[in-house]
Design a protein around this motif. Structure first.
Motif, PDB file in Angstrom:
ATOM      1  N   ILE A 136      -0.651 -11.601  -5.533  1.00  0.00           N
ATOM      2  CA  ILE A 136      -0.284 -10.194  -5.340  1.00  0.00           C
ATOM      3  C   ILE A 136      -1.518  -9.404  -4.927  1.00  0.00           C
ATOM      4  O   ILE A 136      -2.616  -9.660  -5.425  1.00  0.00           O
ATOM      5  CB  ILE A 136       0.315  -9.626  -6.652  1.00  0.00           C
ATOM      6  N   LEU A 213       4.856  -3.720   1.364  1.00  0.00           N
ATOM      7  CA  LEU A 213       4.855  -2.673   0.335  1.00  0.00           C
ATOM      8  C   LEU A 213       4.977  -3.288  -1.050  1.00  0.00           C
ATOM      9  O   LEU A 213       4.294  -2.890  -1.997  1.00  0.00           O
ATOM     10  CB  LEU A 213       6.013  -1.704   0.570  1.00  0.00           C
ATOM     11  N   LEU A 214       5.839  -4.319  -1.164  1.00  0.00           N
ATOM     12  CA  LEU A 214       6.063  -4.947  -2.470  1.00  0.00           C
ATOM     13  C   LEU A 214       4.818  -5.664  -2.974  1.00  0.00           C
ATOM     14  O   LEU A 214       4.465  -5.537  -4.129  1.00  0.00           O
ATOM     15  CB  LEU A 214       7.214  -5.945  -2.381  1.00  0.00           C
ATOM     16  N   VAL A 215       4.177  -6.438  -2.105  1.00  0.00           N
ATOM     17  CA  VAL A 215       3.099  -7.297  -2.605  1.00  0.00           C
ATOM     18  C   VAL A 215       1.727  -6.637  -2.612  1.00  0.00           C
ATOM     19  O   VAL A 215       0.808  -7.198  -3.174  1.00  0.00           O
ATOM     20  CB  VAL A 215       2.998  -8.635  -1.842  1.00  0.00           C
ATOM     21  N   THR A 216       1.577  -5.477  -1.975  1.00  0.00           N
ATOM     22  CA  THR A 216       0.268  -4.839  -2.054  1.00  0.00           C
ATOM     23  C   THR A 216       0.327  -3.653  -2.993  1.00  0.00           C
ATOM     24  O   THR A 216       1.299  -2.920  -3.005  1.00  0.00           O
ATOM     25  CB  THR A 216      -0.204  -4.331  -0.677  1.00  0.00           C
ATOM     26  N   ASN A 217      -0.698  -3.497  -3.779  1.00  0.00           N
ATOM     27  CA  ASN A 217      -0.729  -2.386  -4.736  1.00  0.00           C
ATOM     28  C   ASN A 217      -1.810  -1.372  -4.434  1.00  0.00           C
ATOM     29  O   ASN A 217      -1.703  -0.225  -4.811  1.00  0.00           O
ATOM     30  CB  ASN A 217      -0.938  -2.918  -6.156  1.00  0.00           C
ATOM     31  N   SER A 218      -2.887  -1.799  -3.788  1.00  0.00           N
ATOM     32  CA  SER A 218      -3.976  -0.854  -3.570  1.00  0.00           C
ATOM     33  C   SER A 218      -3.929  -0.321  -2.148  1.00  0.00           C
ATOM     34  O   SER A 218      -3.421  -0.971  -1.242  1.00  0.00           O
ATOM     35  CB  SER A 218      -5.313  -1.529  -3.842  1.00  0.00           C
ATOM     36  N   ARG A 222      -2.957  -1.816   2.472  1.00  0.00           N
ATOM     37  CA  ARG A 222      -1.728  -1.391   3.130  1.00  0.00           C
ATOM     38  C   ARG A 222      -1.684  -1.746   4.615  1.00  0.00           C
ATOM     39  O   ARG A 222      -2.710  -1.720   5.284  1.00  0.00           O
ATOM     40  CB  ARG A 222      -1.589   0.126   3.017  1.00  0.00           C
TER      41      ARG A 222
ATOM     42  N   THR B  53      -4.085   2.256 -13.522  1.00  0.00           N
ATOM     43  CA  THR B  53      -3.456   2.392 -12.216  1.00  0.00           C
ATOM     44  C   THR B  53      -2.272   3.325 -12.366  1.00  0.00           C
ATOM     45  O   THR B  53      -1.520   3.230 -13.323  1.00  0.00           O
ATOM     46  CB  THR B  53      -2.947   1.024 -11.711  1.00  0.00           C
ATOM     47  N   TRP B  55       0.935   4.799 -10.254  1.00  0.00           N
ATOM     48  CA  TRP B  55       1.763   4.733  -9.048  1.00  0.00           C
ATOM     49  C   TRP B  55       2.525   6.048  -8.895  1.00  0.00           C
ATOM     50  O   TRP B  55       3.209   6.480  -9.816  1.00  0.00           O
ATOM     51  CB  TRP B  55       2.769   3.587  -9.147  1.00  0.00           C
ATOM     52  N   VAL B  88      -2.289   5.519  -6.797  1.00  0.00           N
ATOM     53  CA  VAL B  88      -1.936   4.815  -5.564  1.00  0.00           C
ATOM     54  C   VAL B  88      -0.553   5.255  -5.120  1.00  0.00           C
ATOM     55  O   VAL B  88       0.401   5.219  -5.898  1.00  0.00           O
ATOM     56  CB  VAL B  88      -1.924   3.277  -5.749  1.00  0.00           C
ATOM     57  N   GLN B  90       2.883   4.732  -3.484  1.00  0.00           N
ATOM     58  CA  GLN B  90       3.684   3.509  -3.311  1.00  0.00           C
ATOM     59  C   GLN B  90       4.965   3.769  -2.533  1.00  0.00           C
ATOM     60  O   GLN B  90       5.991   3.168  -2.797  1.00  0.00           O
ATOM     61  CB  GLN B  90       4.047   2.908  -4.681  1.00  0.00           C
ATOM     62  N   LYS B  98      11.656   0.023  -6.435  1.00  0.00           N
ATOM     63  CA  LYS B  98      11.831  -1.389  -6.065  1.00  0.00           C
ATOM     64  C   LYS B  98      10.628  -2.198  -6.517  1.00  0.00           C
ATOM     65  O   LYS B  98      10.757  -3.316  -7.010  1.00  0.00           O
ATOM     66  CB  LYS B  98      11.958  -1.514  -4.538  1.00  0.00           C
ATOM     67  N   LYS B  99       9.448  -1.626  -6.340  1.00  0.00           N
ATOM     68  CA  LYS B  99       8.229  -2.350  -6.722  1.00  0.00           C
ATOM     69  C   LYS B  99       8.171  -2.556  -8.235  1.00  0.00           C
ATOM     70  O   LYS B  99       7.826  -3.628  -8.705  1.00  0.00           O
ATOM     71  CB  LYS B  99       6.996  -1.560  -6.268  1.00  0.00           C
ATOM     72  N   ALA B 102      10.715  -5.210  -9.183  1.00  0.00           N
ATOM     73  CA  ALA B 102      10.298  -6.560  -8.790  1.00  0.00           C
ATOM     74  C   ALA B 102       9.277  -7.103  -9.785  1.00  0.00           C
ATOM     75  O   ALA B 102       9.383  -8.229 -10.251  1.00  0.00           O
ATOM     76  CB  ALA B 102       9.723  -6.551  -7.383  1.00  0.00           C
ATOM     77  N   ASP B 108       5.520  -9.886 -14.098  1.00  0.00           N
ATOM     78  CA  ASP B 108       4.178  -9.871 -13.538  1.00  0.00           C
ATOM     79  C   ASP B 108       3.418  -8.685 -14.118  1.00  0.00           C
ATOM     80  O   ASP B 108       3.103  -7.728 -13.421  1.00  0.00           O
ATOM     81  CB  ASP B 108       4.298  -9.762 -12.013  1.00  0.00           C
ATOM     82  N   LYS B 110       0.496  -8.268 -15.030  1.00  0.00           N
ATOM     83  CA  LYS B 110      -0.848  -8.039 -14.505  1.00  0.00           C
ATOM     84  C   LYS B 110      -0.814  -6.994 -13.390  1.00  0.00           C
ATOM     85  O   LYS B 110      -1.729  -6.204 -13.236  1.00  0.00           O
ATOM     86  CB  LYS B 110      -1.410  -9.358 -13.968  1.00  0.00           C
ATOM     87  N   ASN B 111       0.263  -7.019 -12.604  1.00  0.00           N
ATOM     88  CA  ASN B 111       0.323  -6.123 -11.449  1.00  0.00           C
ATOM     89  C   ASN B 111       1.193  -4.892 -11.650  1.00  0.00           C
ATOM     90  O   ASN B 111       1.471  -4.183 -10.692  1.00  0.00           O
ATOM     91  CB  ASN B 111       0.791  -6.904 -10.231  1.00  0.00           C
TER      92      ASN B 111
END
Lengths: 275, 463
Positions: A136, A213-218, A222, B53, B55, B88, B90, B98-99, B102, B108, B110-111
């Motif tokens: 991720i 969008l789903l797999v990136t957080n920072s 992007r 963090t 969002w 951040v 999103q 959605k994020k 998921a 998950d 950690k994220n």
């Protein structure tokens, strides 16, 4: 007879011109809007181009988002993903069109069947897999699911089947192996298909939205389409900066298209089996 | 036959592979096992630095304000306590959700973020996510936090069974915008905007000039508008106090007669000819172009509207028109709240709570209000001299705030997870009545039946 042909030609040109204008109109309008101020944009009657072009919207794009970074990210993802797809799908297509092995038909149908599963349905499962792999928020995480494509494999296999087997037989008589035939004869002959796959794949990956969008957080990871939403105002109507952003991120797509379009036209006119 | 078998088996294998996600139950967080014996605050300078963090879904200028607030925190209180927060963006609220889903599904942790911003319409969804730490529990451990300082309407929005889930962060309500110059041109008093739907219909008719495509008012009512129009009449939109006392299982507007009242008034207004309904229109664009005299929208749109109108004409703001002149309820509060997520680290939960306290403090809310147009969620903000100065300079904002303060906390959007569906049903049935396709009783009972069915199906599937 001649005049009839002539008239026909004019007709075709006129229709093409109209179709072309229709297609290009939204692009032109967004270009026009990108130079307008908010108040000019909402004036009535609407204008296609501004009276006084202003660069403020572009300044907003570059000051409020790291758009260069986004473009770099998107380019990396689209380029590596496209290259990966070209390699995997052409090799798989080669196996399915020239080689004989056990279960060939089964595996072919198996891969085709994956095309019937909508990508959105796999989004969460893919996310779980990538999360388990600890990818991720990394380039590998974005690209991993994009490296193979059943559609492109199918396109290439169909194309390989139209190439006469005589080429391969002749090459083998002259002492060519599978690898050399694939690299030096088959791929160059398939340039038009490979080019169209490159264009389609690059544009598709460049414009990908939900997965990146789903797999990136920072913010620094992007891609452009995700990044451009940063310019939106949830309750406002500030289209200027968005259109300026869209115009900026459109440029690489156009460049890629222009480069490979040449190949496309060249391939179409020079391809085919002669005798 | 053999060929068919081949195809079928290939398909089966594909499906089984695709469906076979890997729901491995790795690193489960210590869900609520920590009894919270030590809320941070004292000598935490010695503790390890905490990175949070956050969002959010604020883009454009609003995002710049979020970044500015976070940066100020990091340089001052954060530096002292060893907390660094990174906001951040999103995507939209929908994308953000959605994020979160998921990551929760994939376990998950950690994220996951430590703080999430989510809108009023999604409280029902947020309260059902197990990783969310209810603000009520955090308030219970921290006597320094005064929940009474917050706007009671907003607190009620994010509460279920009198327990608050997320702390309000940005407030907005629905507001009437009108073009003062057009009022004057039509011979109307620009200082007396319509107070009821009946007046709205009459004025709209005088402001309409169909040959030049100029309309008095444009609206196709949906749940957003109806939450206020039903709520202001005194009753609730759904049972169990619209889902805030317990899960909402059915709508109530059909039994209380509130919907029928509204429909009667609304149809009278539409029939006068100055109200456009049922067509998709970009009201803000039409308004800015001088082709629309009045519209209703969120108060948070005010800044954008003023920017796009520029100096073309004078904008006025007024209270949302009432259904009956005697209605006292006022309007429903929208906006968003901040939620704390449990990632299995008590230090992070404490730090996130500290940031929430900072972001709802009067001074922070003043910066937030001036930068974005959302109302302050903290009532103490109005005691600040800078706030009074700001409101004197911007009287249009004052209307919005006065409206909020004269509204009852009981007027709320319903707390249900099928608000989108209900919104569609309301919109369709209101239209079919106004366009004479259905009589009033059929329209009301049809929209209630459809909404109840959607609620029932959702509740059955999510027990």
């Amino acid at each position: 007879m001649r005049t009839k042909k002539h008239a026909m030609e004019i007709m075709v040109n006129v229709v093409s011109l109209i179709a072309g204008l229709l297609v290009v109109f939204p692009v032109l309008y967004s270009l026009g809007v990108s130079f307008m101020s908010a108040s000019e944009l909402s004036s009535y009657p609407p204008k296609l181009f501004p009276d006084h072009a202003i660069w403020d919207n572009y300044a907003t794009v570059f000051s409020s988002t790291p758009v260069i970074r986004f473009m770099g990210n998107s380019f990396l993802v689209a380029a590596v993903g496209t290259l990966g797809r070209l390699i995997t799908s052409s090799l798989a297509a080669y196996a399915f069109s020239y080689l004989e092995f056990r279960g060939k038909r089964f595996w072919f149908l198996f891969i085709l069947a994956t095309m019937m599963i909508p990508g959105d349905m796999l989004m969460i499962t893919n996310y779980m897999t990538i999360a388990d792999m600890g990818l991720i928020d990394s380039y590998s995480g974005i690209i991993a699911v994009m490296l193979v494509s059943a559609t492109f494999m199918f396109m290439l296999r169909q194309h390989f089947l139209t190439i006469s087997r005589d080429y391969r037989d002749a090459a083998f008589v002259d002492g060519c192996g599978d690898v050399r035939f694939y690299l030096q004869i088959l791929l160059p002959m398939s340039m038009p298909v490979l080019s169209s796959i490159t264009i389609a794949s690059f544009l598709g990956l460049w414009n990908a939205y939900l997965w990146p969008l789903l797999v990136t957080n920072s913010e620094s990871m992007r891609t452009v389409q995700v990044g451009i939403t940063m310019l939106q105002f949830p309750e406002g109507m500030v289209y200027g900066p968005i259109m300026a952003g869209v115009t900026v991120i459109l440029i690489p797509s156009i460049i890629v298209f222009l480069i490979f379009q040449k190949q496309l036209v060249f391939g179409v006119t020079s391809g085919g089996l002669k005798g | 036959m053999k060929k068919l078998m081949l195809i079928v088996s290939a398909l089966l294998l594909t499906v089984s592979l695709a469906a076979c996600g890997n729901p491995s139950s790795s690193n489960q967080p210590a869900a609520n096992t920590s009894t919270g014996t030590s809320p941070s605050g004292s000598g935490s300078t010695s503790a390890e630095p905490v990175n949070l963090t956050f969002w959010h879904a604020m883009s454009g200028t609003n995002e710049e304000v979020i970044k500015q607030v976070a940066a100020t925190y990091n340089e001052t209180i954060g530096k002292e306590k060893g907390i660094t927060i990174t906001p951040v963006f999103q995507g939209s609220y929908g994308d953000l959700m959605k994020k979160v889903r998921a990551a929760v599904q994939a376990k998950d942790f950690k994220n996951l973020p430590d703080l999430v911003q989510s809108p009023a319409s999604d409280v029902a969804v947020m309260k059902s996510i197990p990783s969310i730490v209810w603000a009520q529990d955090l308030i219970g451990k921290d006597s320094s936090f005064q929940i009474d300082d917050l706007e009671p309407n907003a607190v009620q929005t994010f509460s279920f069974q009198n327990k608050i889930v997320g702390i309000p962060f940005a407030n907005s309500t629905i507001l009437l915008y009108y073009n003062k110059s057009m009022f004057a041109d039509a011979g109307l008093d620009a200082s007396k905007p319509p107070a009821t739907i009946a007046e709205l219909g009459e004025m709209a008719a005088r402001l309409t000039d169909k040959p030049s495509k100029q309309w008095g008012f444009i609206l196709t009512p949906e749940l957003y508008q109806m939450s206020s129009w039903i709520g202001m009449q005194g009753g609730f939109l759904g049972n169990n106090e619209s889902g805030r006392a317990d899960t909402m299982t059915a709508v109530e507007f059909d039994k209380t007669g509130a919907m029928k009242n509204f429909l009667t008034e609304w149809k009278k207004a539409v029939d006068l000819g100055g109200v456009q309904t049922g067509a998709d229109a970009n009201v803000k664009e039409e308004f800015a172009a001088g082709k629309l005299a009045m519209f209703v929208d969120s108060t948070a749109a005010l800044r954008g509207v003023l920017n796009s109108v520029g100096d073309k004409f004078e904008v006025g703001t007024a209270f949302y028109p009432k259904v009956n002149a005697s209605d006292k309820g006022g309007v429903a509060v929208g906006g968003s709240a901040l939620y704390v997520m449990d990632r299995g680290d008590q230090a992070k939960i404490d730090a996130a709570w500290d940031y929430i306290k900072y972001s709802s403090a009067p001074e922070t809310q003043l910066i937030w209000h001036q930068g974005t147009g959302y109302f302050p969620v903290n009532r103490k903000t109005y005691d600040l001299p800078a706030m009074n100065e700001h409101l004197e300079k911007n009287p249009l904002f004052k209307t919005a705030i006065d409206q909020l303060h004269s509204s009852s906390p009981q007027v709320q959007e319903p707390m249900s997870a099928v608000n989108n569906e209900i919104s569609t049903f309301l919109k369709e049935e209101i239209l079919s009545f106004v366009l004479n396709k259905k009589d009033i009783d059929t329209a009301v009972s049809d929209m209630a039946a459809k909404a109840n069915k959607a609620l029932e199906e959702y509740n059955r599937a999510n027990k």
